[in-house]
Design a protein around this motif. Sequence first.
Motif, PDB file in Angstrom:
ATOM      1  N   PHE A   6     -29.860   1.306 -56.369  1.00  0.00           N
ATOM      2  CA  PHE A   6     -31.251   1.735 -56.387  1.00  0.00           C
ATOM      3  C   PHE A   6     -31.972   1.296 -55.107  1.00  0.00           C
ATOM      4  N   CYS A   7     -31.729   0.057 -54.685  1.00  0.00           N
ATOM      5  CA  CYS A   7     -32.374  -0.464 -53.476  1.00  0.00           C
ATOM      6  C   CYS A   7     -31.893   0.281 -52.230  1.00  0.00           C
ATOM      7  N   ASP A   8     -30.620   0.642 -52.199  1.00  0.00           N
ATOM      8  CA  ASP A   8     -30.100   1.430 -51.079  1.00  0.00           C
ATOM      9  C   ASP A   8     -30.772   2.810 -51.037  1.00  0.00           C
ATOM     10  N   TYR A   9     -31.007   3.373 -52.217  1.00  0.00           N
ATOM     11  CA  TYR A   9     -31.695   4.667 -52.310  1.00  0.00           C
ATOM     12  C   TYR A   9     -33.116   4.568 -51.744  1.00  0.00           C
ATOM     13  N   LEU A  10     -33.822   3.494 -52.125  1.00  0.00           N
ATOM     14  CA  LEU A  10     -35.193   3.306 -51.631  1.00  0.00           C
ATOM     15  C   LEU A  10     -35.214   3.120 -50.116  1.00  0.00           C
ATOM     16  N   LYS A  11     -34.230   2.383 -49.627  1.00  0.00           N
ATOM     17  CA  LYS A  11     -34.204   2.050 -48.196  1.00  0.00           C
ATOM     18  C   LYS A  11     -33.789   3.232 -47.334  1.00  0.00           C
ATOM     19  N   TYR A  12     -32.725   3.909 -47.718  1.00  0.00           N
ATOM     20  CA  TYR A  12     -32.149   4.926 -46.845  1.00  0.00           C
ATOM     21  C   TYR A  12     -32.630   6.352 -47.133  1.00  0.00           C
ATOM     22  N   GLU A  13     -32.964   6.641 -48.392  1.00  0.00           N
ATOM     23  CA  GLU A  13     -33.405   7.993 -48.721  1.00  0.00           C
ATOM     24  C   GLU A  13     -34.917   8.129 -48.781  1.00  0.00           C
TER      25      GLU A  13
END
Length: 297
Positions: A6-13
């Motif tokens: 989820f955090c990767d989604y917020l950061k990269y997307e």
Amino acid sequence: MYIKEFCDYLKYERNYSALTVDSYERDLQHVGDFVRGMRNIDNDKAVEDSYIEEKIIRRWMASMLEAGNTASSVNRRLSSLRSYFKFLLRKGLCETDPTLRIAGPKKEKALPYFVKENEMEHLLDDVPFPDTFEGNRNRLILEMFYDTGMRVSELVSLDCNDIDMQGNRVKVTGKRNKQRVIPLAPLLMERIKVYLQKRSEAASNSEALYIDKKGRRLTDYKVRKMVSEELSLVTTMKKRSPHVLRHSFATAMLNHGADIEAVRRLLGHESLATTEIYTHTSMEELKKNYQLAHPRA
């Protein structure tokens, strides 16, 4: 729980800032720790998303309120959890959203704190700042906050080439990497020129506009600390932060007849409703002046 994904989604997307992503991560870890305690799950075992049921969420919220957390804090954490389950549903990682029927605790809408105009004028025009690199830098930072209304994260991320010396304006990168251009007053431009001269004496190769004595980009912590110390010279308010200067900018603009849509664009607000709270601040100040001055008030 799929916290990392989820955090990767917020950061990269979604292009959320590192600070925002960290906040989401802490909120989700908080609910995960609560569920672990409620279900007596060993620390070496994962907390499954299916364990986060509606009744568990309600108990979690109640426990936060009982512990003295404000309604705003509880609602923020609940909002993080809502976003998390929306992500899981989109990715096909869960079938139901246990937050759907849950309403957050009601909170009183607090009016923004702001520094009075005469106090800011005293700070910027009368309070002596040393004619040094740091003195000129600190004075410029205070004036830039008050003259532009930018956020502290926006200010510390400014590079020298973001200042348009010919056009008298600054390019600001706000939330989610959205950019806006803010005009700069002639006096502020003069302050910038003086600071840049002092900055060049620091012999820094950094692209950052605001640097410390060692040539490193100034951190938001140091800016917050400096702003608090300088504002304490002219106001007794408990809240003395860069965001208070942002509020002060908006309030001063509206008090002097600025169009609210123009103020919204300058602040970088997506919604006009966010900016409208400053009209309430102006009205409250007007009421106070009326009650103090009118013989029949």
